[in-house]
Design a protein around this motif. Sequence first.
Motif, PDB file in Angstrom:
ATOM      1  N   TYR A  52       0.841  -1.203   0.000  1.00 23.74           N
ATOM      2  CA  TYR A  52       0.000   0.000   0.000  1.00 23.74           C
ATOM      3  C   TYR A  52       0.878   1.255   0.000  1.00 23.74           C
ATOM      4  O   TYR A  52       0.638   2.188  -0.775  1.00 23.74           O
ATOM      5  N   PHE A  53       1.908   1.291   0.863  1.00 27.41           N
ATOM      6  CA  PHE A  53       2.791   2.456   0.924  1.00 27.41           C
ATOM      7  C   PHE A  53       3.505   2.671  -0.411  1.00 27.41           C
ATOM      8  O   PHE A  53       3.597   3.797  -0.895  1.00 27.41           O
ATOM      9  N   HIS A  54       3.991   1.614  -0.992  1.00 24.08           N
ATOM     10  CA  HIS A  54       4.708   1.707  -2.274  1.00 24.08           C
ATOM     11  C   HIS A  54       3.790   2.277  -3.360  1.00 24.08           C
ATOM     12  O   HIS A  54       4.179   3.207  -4.091  1.00 24.08           O
ATOM     13  N   GLU A  55       2.596   1.747  -3.462  1.00 24.81           N
ATOM     14  CA  GLU A  55       1.644   2.221  -4.475  1.00 24.81           C
ATOM     15  C   GLU A  55       1.177   3.646  -4.175  1.00 24.81           C
ATOM     16  O   GLU A  55       1.004   4.453  -5.094  1.00 24.81           O
ATOM     17  N   SER A  56       0.980   3.946  -2.911  1.00 16.72           N
ATOM     18  CA  SER A  56       0.525   5.283  -2.520  1.00 16.72           C
ATOM     19  C   SER A  56       1.550   6.354  -2.861  1.00 16.72           C
ATOM     20  O   SER A  56       1.192   7.454  -3.274  1.00 16.72           O
ATOM     21  N   GLU A  57       2.825   6.026  -2.684  1.00 12.71           N
ATOM     22  CA  GLU A  57       3.882   6.994  -3.018  1.00 12.71           C
ATOM     23  C   GLU A  57       3.817   7.341  -4.505  1.00 12.71           C
ATOM     24  O   GLU A  57       3.957   8.502  -4.886  1.00 12.71           O
ATOM     25  N   LYS A  58       3.575   6.323  -5.336  1.00 15.20           N
ATOM     26  CA  LYS A  58       3.458   6.583  -6.783  1.00 15.20           C
ATOM     27  C   LYS A  58       2.244   7.460  -7.070  1.00 15.20           C
ATOM     28  O   LYS A  58       2.335   8.400  -7.873  1.00 15.20           O
ATOM     29  N   LEU A  59       1.111   7.153  -6.418  1.00 13.94           N
ATOM     30  CA  LEU A  59      -0.095   7.943  -6.643  1.00 13.94           C
ATOM     31  C   LEU A  59       0.102   9.393  -6.187  1.00 13.94           C
ATOM     32  O   LEU A  59      -0.321  10.328  -6.883  1.00 13.94           O
ATOM     33  N   LEU A  60       0.726   9.587  -5.038  1.00 14.90           N
ATOM     34  CA  LEU A  60       0.986  10.949  -4.562  1.00 14.90           C
ATOM     35  C   LEU A  60       1.904  11.705  -5.522  1.00 14.90           C
ATOM     36  O   LEU A  60       1.670  12.887  -5.807  1.00 14.90           O
ATOM     37  N   THR A  61       2.916  11.022  -6.034  1.00 16.54           N
ATOM     38  CA  THR A  61       3.820  11.647  -7.008  1.00 16.54           C
ATOM     39  C   THR A  61       3.054  12.046  -8.261  1.00 16.54           C
ATOM     40  O   THR A  61       3.227  13.154  -8.791  1.00 16.54           O
ATOM     41  N   ASN A  62       2.191  11.158  -8.737  1.00 13.21           N
ATOM     42  CA  ASN A  62       1.387  11.451  -9.931  1.00 13.21           C
ATOM     43  C   ASN A  62       0.434  12.619  -9.695  1.00 13.21           C
ATOM     44  O   ASN A  62       0.294  13.495 -10.558  1.00 13.21           O
ATOM     45  N   LEU A  63      -0.218  12.635  -8.543  1.00 12.38           N
ATOM     46  CA  LEU A  63      -1.151  13.728  -8.225  1.00 12.38           C
ATOM     47  C   LEU A  63      -0.415  15.063  -8.148  1.00 12.38           C
ATOM     48  O   LEU A  63      -0.870  16.064  -8.689  1.00 12.38           O
ATOM     49  N   ARG A  64       0.730  15.066  -7.484  1.00  8.05           N
ATOM     50  CA  ARG A  64       1.507  16.305  -7.360  1.00  8.05           C
ATOM     51  C   ARG A  64       1.969  16.772  -8.732  1.00  8.05           C
ATOM     52  O   ARG A  64       1.883  17.960  -9.048  1.00  8.05           O
ATOM     53  N   ALA A  65       2.440  15.852  -9.571  1.00  9.53           N
ATOM     54  CA  ALA A  65       2.914  16.217 -10.910  1.00  9.53           C
ATOM     55  C   ALA A  65       1.772  16.815 -11.730  1.00  9.53           C
ATOM     56  O   ALA A  65       1.975  17.817 -12.434  1.00  9.53           O
ATOM     57  N   TYR A  75      -8.695  16.891 -14.995  1.00 11.37           N
ATOM     58  CA  TYR A  75      -9.252  16.529 -13.698  1.00 11.37           C
ATOM     59  C   TYR A  75      -9.784  15.094 -13.696  1.00 11.37           C
ATOM     60  O   TYR A  75      -9.839  14.457 -12.647  1.00 11.37           O
ATOM     61  N   LYS A  76     -10.122  14.591 -14.875  1.00 15.85           N
ATOM     62  CA  LYS A  76     -10.601  13.209 -14.960  1.00 15.85           C
ATOM     63  C   LYS A  76      -9.472  12.235 -14.606  1.00 15.85           C
ATOM     64  O   LYS A  76      -9.675  11.267 -13.875  1.00 15.85           O
ATOM     65  N   LYS A  77      -8.265  12.503 -15.098  1.00 20.47           N
ATOM     66  CA  LYS A  77      -7.112  11.663 -14.781  1.00 20.47           C
ATOM     67  C   LYS A  77      -6.830  11.713 -13.281  1.00 20.47           C
ATOM     68  O   LYS A  77      -6.498  10.703 -12.661  1.00 20.47           O
ATOM     69  N   MET A  78      -6.952  12.894 -12.692  1.00 18.27           N
ATOM     70  CA  MET A  78      -6.757  13.031 -11.259  1.00 18.27           C
ATOM     71  C   MET A  78      -7.781  12.191 -10.504  1.00 18.27           C
ATOM     72  O   MET A  78      -7.444  11.511  -9.524  1.00 18.27           O
ATOM     73  N   GLY A  79      -9.010  12.207 -10.975  1.00 19.20           N
ATOM     74  CA  GLY A  79     -10.066  11.412 -10.347  1.00 19.20           C
ATOM     75  C   GLY A  79      -9.754   9.923 -10.372  1.00 19.20           C
ATOM     76  O   GLY A  79     -10.042   9.209  -9.407  1.00 19.20           O
ATOM     77  N   ILE A  80      -9.136   9.461 -11.445  1.00 21.48           N
ATOM     78  CA  ILE A  80      -8.752   8.046 -11.542  1.00 21.48           C
ATOM     79  C   ILE A  80      -7.723   7.711 -10.472  1.00 21.48           C
ATOM     80  O   ILE A  80      -7.839   6.699  -9.766  1.00 21.48           O
ATOM     81  N   HIS A  81      -6.702   8.562 -10.322  1.00 19.23           N
ATOM     82  CA  HIS A  81      -5.684   8.348  -9.278  1.00 19.23           C
ATOM     83  C   HIS A  81      -6.321   8.377  -7.885  1.00 19.23           C
ATOM     84  O   HIS A  81      -5.990   7.561  -7.023  1.00 19.23           O
ATOM     85  N   LEU A  82      -7.240   9.309  -7.683  1.00 16.97           N
ATOM     86  CA  LEU A  82      -7.891   9.423  -6.374  1.00 16.97           C
ATOM     87  C   LEU A  82      -8.755   8.202  -6.075  1.00 16.97           C
ATOM     88  O   LEU A  82      -8.787   7.728  -4.933  1.00 16.97           O
ATOM     89  N   ASN A  83      -9.441   7.686  -7.082  1.00 18.63           N
ATOM     90  CA  ASN A  83     -10.250   6.478  -6.873  1.00 18.63           C
ATOM     91  C   ASN A  83      -9.364   5.292  -6.482  1.00 18.63           C
ATOM     92  O   ASN A  83      -9.730   4.505  -5.613  1.00 18.63           O
ATOM     93  N   GLN A  84      -8.189   5.186  -7.120  1.00 17.98           N
ATOM     94  CA  GLN A  84      -7.254   4.114  -6.760  1.00 17.98           C
ATOM     95  C   GLN A  84      -6.777   4.291  -5.319  1.00 17.98           C
ATOM     96  O   GLN A  84      -6.727   3.327  -4.550  1.00 17.98           O
ATOM     97  N   PHE A  85      -6.430   5.508  -4.976  1.00 16.62           N
ATOM     98  CA  PHE A  85      -5.942   5.806  -3.636  1.00 16.62           C
ATOM     99  C   PHE A  85      -7.028   5.519  -2.596  1.00 16.62           C
ATOM    100  O   PHE A  85      -6.777   4.927  -1.546  1.00 16.62           O
ATOM    101  N   LEU A 123      -3.643  15.373   2.209  1.00 13.85           N
ATOM    102  CA  LEU A 123      -3.433  13.960   1.898  1.00 13.85           C
ATOM    103  C   LEU A 123      -2.005  13.544   2.225  1.00 13.85           C
ATOM    104  O   LEU A 123      -1.779  12.499   2.841  1.00 13.85           O
ATOM    105  N   GLU A 124      -1.047  14.372   1.838  1.00 15.86           N
ATOM    106  CA  GLU A 124       0.353  14.059   2.123  1.00 15.86           C
ATOM    107  C   GLU A 124       0.611  14.039   3.635  1.00 15.86           C
ATOM    108  O   GLU A 124       1.332  13.177   4.147  1.00 15.86           O
ATOM    109  N   HIS A 125      -0.008  14.974   4.353  1.00 18.69           N
ATOM    110  CA  HIS A 125       0.138  15.023   5.811  1.00 18.69           C
ATOM    111  C   HIS A 125      -0.437  13.756   6.452  1.00 18.69           C
ATOM    112  O   HIS A 125       0.219  13.115   7.287  1.00 18.69           O
ATOM    113  N   GLU A 126      -1.654  13.405   6.080  1.00 14.67           N
ATOM    114  CA  GLU A 126      -2.299  12.209   6.649  1.00 14.67           C
ATOM    115  C   GLU A 126      -1.527  10.948   6.293  1.00 14.67           C
ATOM    116  O   GLU A 126      -1.388  10.041   7.110  1.00 14.67           O
ATOM    117  N   TYR A 127      -1.023  10.891   5.071  1.00 12.17           N
ATOM    118  CA  TYR A 127      -0.260   9.735   4.621  1.00 12.17           C
ATOM    119  C   TYR A 127       1.009   9.575   5.464  1.00 12.17           C
ATOM    120  O   TYR A 127       1.324   8.476   5.934  1.00 12.17           O
TER     121      TYR A 127
END
Length: 156
Positions: A52-65, A75-85, A123-127
Amino acid sequence: MLVLGAERLRIDMNRLLALLFHQGVLDEQFLQLQQLQDDSSPNFVSEVVNIYFHESEKLLTNLRALLLNREFSDYKKMGIHLNQFMGSSSSIGAKRIRNVCVAFRAASEQNNRAGCLRALEMLEHEYCYLKNKLHELFQIEQQRLLAAGVRYPMQN
């Protein structure tokens, strides 16, 4: 003496878990995950959480980018990342992270970049908080297992 140490560590683990539940960081899904752990897979929970941590780091990196890109408009692509997270957070019982994802998704559905940036910070703080606390929990658990597992040969 070692048994007392193992018992003390078990109490520490239970206190930390109680705190995380009281704070709303974790929910009952984490307990269900723990119930899947047994002698044949003694590290099951930590292995699942580390994935979970490994995948979450990738999702956070993608969201920040996505958000830091000046021409951002997907925003649709962001929604996909958020749904995965959100889904992976739900599966391990990360309640506060899931809740932040819900608010983040609402901001992205409104194309609210400022709201998304605030949500990303939350999200980054909670993570980070979750990651630190679960690492602490797993360290205590490893110490408890070591203390409980040490056996000295009986002397005649």
